[in-house]
Design an enzyme around this catalytic site. Structure first.
Site, PDB file in Angstrom:
ATOM      1  N   HIS A  17     -15.758  27.678  40.507  1.00 20.90           N
ATOM      2  CA  HIS A  17     -14.898  28.268  39.462  1.00 20.90           C
ATOM      3  C   HIS A  17     -14.586  27.184  38.439  1.00 20.90           C
ATOM      4  CE1 HIS A  17     -11.216  31.054  38.511  1.00 20.90           C
ATOM      5  NE2 HIS A  17     -11.552  30.323  37.442  1.00 20.90           N
ATOM      6  N   HIS A  19     -14.860  26.741  34.095  1.00 20.80           N
ATOM      7  CA  HIS A  19     -15.224  27.200  32.754  1.00 20.80           C
ATOM      8  C   HIS A  19     -15.736  25.984  32.006  1.00 20.80           C
ATOM      9  CE1 HIS A  19     -13.005  31.017  33.401  1.00 20.80           C
ATOM     10  NE2 HIS A  19     -12.280  30.247  34.189  1.00 20.80           N
ATOM     11  N   HIS A 197     -11.950  37.422  37.519  1.00 17.62           N
ATOM     12  CA  HIS A 197     -10.619  36.854  37.703  1.00 17.62           C
ATOM     13  C   HIS A 197      -9.699  38.027  38.039  1.00 17.62           C
ATOM     14  CE1 HIS A 197     -12.310  33.369  35.814  1.00 17.62           C
ATOM     15  NE2 HIS A 197     -11.153  32.740  35.650  1.00 17.62           N
ATOM     16  N   GLU A 200      -4.589  36.501  39.308  1.00 19.18           N
ATOM     17  CA  GLU A 200      -4.136  35.179  38.840  1.00 19.18           C
ATOM     18  C   GLU A 200      -2.714  35.368  38.300  1.00 19.18           C
ATOM     19  OE1 GLU A 200      -6.193  33.633  35.380  1.00 19.18           O
ATOM     20  OE2 GLU A 200      -5.506  31.578  35.740  1.00 19.18           O
ATOM     21  N   ASP A 278     -11.303  25.045  37.691  1.00 21.49           N
ATOM     22  CA  ASP A 278     -10.991  25.963  36.590  1.00 21.49           C
ATOM     23  C   ASP A 278     -11.249  25.345  35.207  1.00 21.49           C
ATOM     24  OD1 ASP A 278     -10.313  28.464  35.640  1.00 21.49           O
ATOM     25  OD2 ASP A 278      -8.191  28.346  36.126  1.00 21.49           O
ATOM     26  N   ASP A 279     -10.281  24.614  34.681  1.00 25.56           N
ATOM     27  CA  ASP A 279     -10.409  23.982  33.355  1.00 25.56           C
ATOM     28  C   ASP A 279      -9.902  22.546  33.457  1.00 25.56           C
ATOM     29  OD1 ASP A 279     -11.031  26.507  31.608  1.00 25.56           O
ATOM     30  OD2 ASP A 279      -9.308  27.067  32.841  1.00 25.56           O
TER      31      ASP A 279
HETATM   32  N1  ADE Z   1     -10.486  31.221  30.823  1.00 23.61           N
HETATM   33  C1  ADE Z   1     -10.528  29.915  31.112  1.00 23.61           C
HETATM   34  N2  ADE Z   1      -9.710  29.630  32.121  1.00 23.61           N
HETATM   35  C2  ADE Z   1      -9.124  30.798  32.490  1.00 23.61           C
HETATM   36  C3  ADE Z   1      -8.193  31.179  33.480  1.00 23.61           C
HETATM   37  N3  ADE Z   1      -7.648  30.299  34.327  1.00 23.61           N
HETATM   38  N4  ADE Z   1      -7.837  32.468  33.561  1.00 23.61           N
HETATM   39  C4  ADE Z   1      -8.350  33.359  32.724  1.00 23.61           C
HETATM   40  N5  ADE Z   1      -9.235  33.061  31.785  1.00 23.61           N
HETATM   41  C5  ADE Z   1      -9.624  31.795  31.668  1.00 23.61           C
HETATM   42 ZN    ZN Z   2     -10.823  30.647  35.555  1.00 25.63          ZN
END
Ligand code: ADE
Ligand code: ZN
Length: 336
Positions: A17, A19, A197, A200, A278-279
């Site tokens: 996971h 991005h 997703h 969340e 994630d990011d």
């Molecule tokens: N796009 C990038 N990171 C995200 C996240 N944590 N939740 C939803 N969309 C995303």
């Molecule tokens: Zn994500």
């Protein structure tokens, strides 16, 4: 036995996971802005980092979409992906399944081909030169219409061989999985695996919709599933994996104290939880930092970490033979 930082660093890991646009570090953002002559509303890297204060998902998304505005050329997408692969290679990540958000780019006039070709070439080079195997997941932006998603799918079809699965991300609340039921049916007909997703920020009902209507093969986040006992049991029985993102949850999803992060409970309930970043450029850490954050706060044992890492292998979209090879590598590390 205590889990040390060295143990986590050496652990062979998978990342399921991520991005790719969320791996854009402030330094890179400046570099790309400069070479593409894009104006940034920040004076320097410190100012960018200072802007990374989020109280909910949308706060982050606003900055995330603004940040990706510096990505224009195939070289930019290549460099972004290559930098990510080099970083996770240094963290002993052996396999990645990464998302990209084509609509975040095509909306700005960057052609779909530019985006996917840059990312894919870097992934191929990463496999060859760094030994990191991969799958690519195309994510639809759920705040846009289903029709927009269909258009994106049409653009993706000539690149079908490069894309393993489709996903659903962006603003969850108000954009339930049911909005994309027909699009996902079409994607499955085209042979794509599916993820989304869910849970969340959104309620357990969104997870149920993702299972029943989108028929997903893996759940991204899924945290709020725990609020529904029957759903939790259903997911545990199904063996579907959850791609959990600890530092992301700390920054965005109401986990105000890591010692209350739900991943401990997920394991206790028999859910196949995995650890992911994630990011990472926005949330303060890549794979090792995400593992360490929960190890420290939840006092995880070596067995817990081994379970999470094994889940990370079982939950990949690889063939059984590929999984077995990764599992052997992991077992050999764990037995040392
Ligand atoms: N796009 C990038 N990171 C995200 C996240 N944590 N939740 C939803 N969309 C995303
Ligand atoms: Zn994500």
């Amino acid at each position: 036995m205590m889990v040390t930082k060295e143990f986590i660093e050496g652990l062979p890991k998978t990342e399921l996971h991520l991005h790719i646009e969320g791996s854009l570090e402030p330094e890179q953002m400046f570099e790309f802005a400069k070479r593409n002559k894009v104006d940034l509303p920040f004076a320097d890297v410190e100012e960018i980092r200072a802007a990374y204060q989020f109280s909910e998902l949308q706060d982050f998304l606003d900055i995330y979409y603004q940040g990706m505005g510096v990505l224009l050329t195939e070289q930019d997408f290549y460099d972004l992906t290559w930098a990510y692969l080099k970083k996770v290679h240094s963290q002993n990540v052996i396999h990645v399944e990464i998302f990209f958000d084509p609509q975040g780019h095509t909306e700005r006039g960057v052609p779909f081909d530019t985006v996917i070709n840059g990312i894919y070439q870097a992934l191929m080079d990463g496999e060859k030169k760094l030994g990191i195997s991969f799958h690519l997941i195309m994510s639809f932006l759920r705040h846009l219409s289903e029709e927009d998603g269909f258009k994106t799918l049409e653009e993706a079809l000539p690149h079908k061989d490069k894309i393993k699965a489709v996903g659903l991300d962006s603003s969850e609340l108000g954009h339930p999985p049911s909005k994309f039921e027909r699009l996902y049916a079409r994607c499955r007909e085209e042979g794509f695996l599916t993820v989304a997703h869910a849970g969340e920020e959104g309620p357990p009902e969104y997870v149920i919709e993702a299972l029943d209507l989108l028929k997903i093969d893996r759940i991204d986040h899924g945290n709020r599933s725990l609020e529904d006992e029957a759903l939790t049991i259903r997911i545990a029985k199904s063996g579907l994996a959850l791609t959990v993102c600890p530092l992301s949850n700390y920054k965005l999803a109401g986990v105000t104290d890591m010692s209350r992060h739900p991943i401990r409970k997920m394991l206790d309930k028999g859910l196949k939880a995995t650890v992911n970043s994630d990011d990472p450029a926005y949330f303060g850490g890549y794979m090792n930092e995400n593992y360490m954050a929960i190890v420290d706060a939840l006092k995880l044992s070596r067995d817990d970490v081994a379970t999470l890492a094994k889940n990370g292998v079982e939950a990949t979209f690889c063939t059984e033979a590929e999984k077995e090879k990764m599992m052997d590598q992991l077992e050999s590390y764990l037995s040392k």
